[in-house]
Design a protein around this motif. Structure first.
Motif, PDB file in Angstrom:
ATOM      1  N   VAL A  29       0.834  -1.204   0.000  1.00 61.61           N
ATOM      2  CA  VAL A  29       0.000   0.000   0.000  1.00 61.61           C
ATOM      3  C   VAL A  29       0.868   1.254   0.000  1.00 61.61           C
ATOM      4  O   VAL A  29       0.591   2.223  -0.726  1.00 61.61           O
ATOM      5  CB  VAL A  29      -0.959  -0.001   1.205  1.00 61.61           C
ATOM      6  N   ALA A  30       1.935   1.255   0.800  1.00 63.72           N
ATOM      7  CA  ALA A  30       2.820   2.421   0.851  1.00 63.72           C
ATOM      8  C   ALA A  30       3.384   2.730  -0.530  1.00 63.72           C
ATOM      9  O   ALA A  30       3.424   3.897  -0.956  1.00 63.72           O
ATOM     10  CB  ALA A  30       3.949   2.177   1.846  1.00 63.72           C
ATOM     11  N   ASN A  31       3.808   1.699  -1.246  1.00 60.68           N
ATOM     12  CA  ASN A  31       4.391   1.916  -2.561  1.00 60.68           C
ATOM     13  C   ASN A  31       3.342   2.340  -3.585  1.00 60.68           C
ATOM     14  O   ASN A  31       3.618   3.179  -4.451  1.00 60.68           O
ATOM     15  CB  ASN A  31       5.107   0.644  -3.024  1.00 60.68           C
ATOM     16  N   LEU A  32       2.146   1.778  -3.500  1.00 57.07           N
ATOM     17  CA  LEU A  32       1.077   2.206  -4.410  1.00 57.07           C
ATOM     18  C   LEU A  32       0.721   3.675  -4.166  1.00 57.07           C
ATOM     19  O   LEU A  32       0.412   4.409  -5.112  1.00 57.07           O
ATOM     20  CB  LEU A  32      -0.159   1.326  -4.229  1.00 57.07           C
ATOM     21  N   GLN A  33       0.765   4.099  -2.917  1.00 60.36           N
ATOM     22  CA  GLN A  33       0.530   5.519  -2.629  1.00 60.36           C
ATOM     23  C   GLN A  33       1.587   6.375  -3.315  1.00 60.36           C
ATOM     24  O   GLN A  33       1.276   7.437  -3.878  1.00 60.36           O
ATOM     25  CB  GLN A  33       0.526   5.758  -1.122  1.00 60.36           C
ATOM     26  N   GLU A  81      -6.511  -2.388  -3.302  1.00 62.70           N
ATOM     27  CA  GLU A  81      -7.384  -2.400  -4.485  1.00 62.70           C
ATOM     28  C   GLU A  81      -7.887  -1.001  -4.813  1.00 62.70           C
ATOM     29  O   GLU A  81      -7.995  -0.628  -5.980  1.00 62.70           O
ATOM     30  CB  GLU A  81      -8.552  -3.344  -4.262  1.00 62.70           C
ATOM     31  N   ARG A  82      -8.205  -0.225  -3.767  1.00 66.73           N
ATOM     32  CA  ARG A  82      -8.646   1.150  -4.013  1.00 66.73           C
ATOM     33  C   ARG A  82      -7.541   1.949  -4.703  1.00 66.73           C
ATOM     34  O   ARG A  82      -7.814   2.755  -5.599  1.00 66.73           O
ATOM     35  CB  ARG A  82      -9.027   1.831  -2.688  1.00 66.73           C
ATOM     36  N   PHE A  83      -6.303   1.740  -4.281  1.00 66.58           N
ATOM     37  CA  PHE A  83      -5.200   2.484  -4.901  1.00 66.58           C
ATOM     38  C   PHE A  83      -4.935   2.011  -6.328  1.00 66.58           C
ATOM     39  O   PHE A  83      -4.597   2.818  -7.199  1.00 66.58           O
ATOM     40  CB  PHE A  83      -3.944   2.397  -4.035  1.00 66.58           C
TER      41      PHE A  83
END
Length: 556
Positions: A29-33, A81-83
């Motif tokens: 998640v951190a990387n997708l952000q 998934e949202r990201f």
């Protein structure tokens, strides 16, 4: 190192989270952000180039960019998934903005654009595996110069705060073209390697100026829609009916939930940053609006369990969800958590549908009482300035010796007890001005009043920090002082996430000096950048409580 994030106060060792966020987000998640911000910068690059060709696309870019940045602030969204979906949308918008820029360029120059562009504007894939591979290589550490990185991130985190405030205002129908343009200008500027350190310092200061404008816009949106907050003794006990607990910052969600629960036999309670909703006139008409339950955001694991009913998270701050309330918690807006049901955005001209939450509430037991009594709220700018003559008289005759702005955020670490200890140590002629969840460190202390003026004046959410700046500026004028720093006001600010960064930059842009910042100096501020802030604004870390209080009361 599987990730790198140092945007919040609790980042590991005050250096950076490299395996998993202290907040609970995983590396994926951190990387997708990071990748989402990367593509948002690409959108901004094309939008700025289009504006240089006479085509202003900020009305198209700003709503999505603000939502995207909002989703990346600390404790807002943990759902990979949202990201993934936001990144897909970002690529689609970037392609649209790119096409409009290229058309404008060709119309103006009679030929195709052939110039070079940063990778943020050119990299593309529609393969999720590529997202994950690329996302590990577009984070903050890609900027090698530590001072340039520090200033870019300081501007970006301030911009994330602006995006959160701006999104709330836009939900209520308020936006400002100057702010929308700045959002894309600032993001694009963080990719420009030709900018000097001085250029970036100027960008950071402009971010502060835009933060002031955005907070003023949100203040206008809130007060024109729901009325000015009124002094209110907020109930902290419970009733025997089933209830819904609403947390976060979104007042539109609050309004629609109250409307839809009216007459259902279900009570509504606020939690954490939603506490100030109890002071708005528009919400007081609902007799099933009971009061506030619990404390600041980081207590939610225990308090959500004991509440028994469903919980609605409208924004940050959400923490890793426990099994004890997994089936009772919902997210909406830019908040998200894997495995947690999400309430869809409202359609044009319609309200969000909270019926599933309401039906669940009817089947739940009433909340377990945690405490009883009341806490004061509603002391925003309109209330304070309505008794400005009384306040000024209290200062002039010595009844009030000092105002201490102790706004900002709360957090989990033990060193935040500093703010409770300061509140206890302050002499009886000191009045605390607060906004944000930092107030939970002292808003239930019995600190009394000064001639009927409570010694803790709660202006509201962190979103309401504009009230604190407004009060200071109005007192400066009313008391006839030339410099805001000549007022009997000191600043002892608690920070946690990026909205607090926006507030800090806003205060600096207003010329406020001598701010104490804690419980730590942000990890993303390099030594050289810190030296600039110290030299220009006398920013200092919090220290020993007794020594700090003595200095505060002496105006140092």
């Amino acid at each position: 190192m599987s990730m790198f994030c140092y945007q919040c106060q609790e980042t590991a060792k005050n250096e950076g989270c490299t395996v998993r966020g202290v907040c609970g987000k995983d590396a994926k998640v951190a990387n997708l952000q990071d990748l989402l911000v990367f593509v948002l910068k690409g959108i901004s690059i094309y939008a700025e180039k289009a504006r240089a060709e006479g085509t202003d696309l900020s009305a198209k870019t700003a709503p999505f960019i603000m939502e995207g940045l909002f989703a990346t602030i600390t404790n807002a969204n943990f759902d990979a998934e949202r990201f993934e979906n936001l990144i897909k949308e970002a690529f689609e918008l970037r392609a649209e903005i790119k096409a409009e820029f290229e058309k404008a360029y060709k119309d103006n120059h009679g030929q195709e654009f052939t110039g070079s562009l940063p990778e943020q504007a050119t990299w593309f894939s529609d393969n999720l595996n590529d997202y994950y591979e690329k996302s590990s290589n577009v984070g903050v550490l890609e900027t090698e110069n530590v001072d340039v990185r520090s200033l870019r991130e300081l501007a970006t985190y301030g911009l994330k705060g602006i995006a959160a405030y701006g999104d709330h205002a836009r939900v209520l129908g308020k936006h400002k073209q100057e702010i929308d343009r700045f959002v894309q200008k600032c993001l694009a500027a963080t990719t420009d390697d030709s900018l000097s350190v001085d250029d970036l310092v100027a960008l950071v200061m402009e971010t502060g100026e835009m933060a002031v404008q955005t907070m003023a816009l949100l203040d206008e949106a809130n007060t024109s829609t729901y009325g000015h907050p009124e002094p209110t003794d907020v109930n902290i006990g419970v009733r025997n009916n089933p209830g819904i607990l609403i947390s976060g910052h979104d007042l539109k969600d609050m309004e629609e939930l109250l409307e839809q629960t009216a007459g259902t036999g279900v009570d509504v309670y606020t939690h954490s940053e939603m506490l100030p909703a109890n002071s708005y006139p528009a919400f007081k008409k609902y007799d099933h609006f009971v009061g506030n339950y619990g404390n600041s955001w980081w207590h939610q694991d225990k308090e959500f369990k004991s509440f028994n009913g469903p919980i609605l998270m409208t924004t940050n701050c959400i923490t890793p969800v426990k099994d004890s309330y997994q089936e009772r918690i919902f997210t909406t807006g830019m908040a998200g958590y894997p495995g947690v049901k999400h309430i869809a955005d409202r359609k044009e001209g319609e309200s969000k549908d909270f019926s599933e939450i309401i039906e669940l509430a009817k089947k739940c037991e009433s909340p377990v009482q945690l405490e009883e009594g009341t806490i004061p709220g509603g002391y925003a700018r309109n209330t304070v300035m309505s008794v400005a003559d009384k306040v000024i008289a209290a200062v002039e005759n010595g009844d009030i010796g000092r105002f201490v702005v102790m706004g900002g955020c709360d957090g989990r670490f033990k060193n935040r007890e500093y703010f409770t200890d300061v509140a206890k140590e302050l002499p009886e002629d000191a009045v605390i001005l607060t906004a944000g969840c930092a107030k939970y460190r002292y808003n239930k202390l019995d600190l009394g009043d000064i001639g009927g003026i409570p010694r803790v004046l709660d202006a509201g959410q962190c979103n309401d920090s504009y009230s604190l700046a407004y009060i200071a500026l109005q007192l400066k004028e009313a008391m006839g002082v030339d410099d805001i720093n000549d007022l009997p006001i000191s600043y002892d600010i608690a920070w946690y996430e990026q909205k607090a960064v926006a507030v800090l930059l806003a205060l600096l842009s207003l010329g406020v000096k001598g701010i104490r910042l804690g419980p730590t100096i942000p990890a993303f501020i390099s030594d050289n950048v810190l030296n600039v802030l110290v030299d220009k604004f006398d920013i200092k870390p919090v220290g020993d409580v007794e020594a700090d209080v003595a200095a505060i009361m002496a105006g140092k």
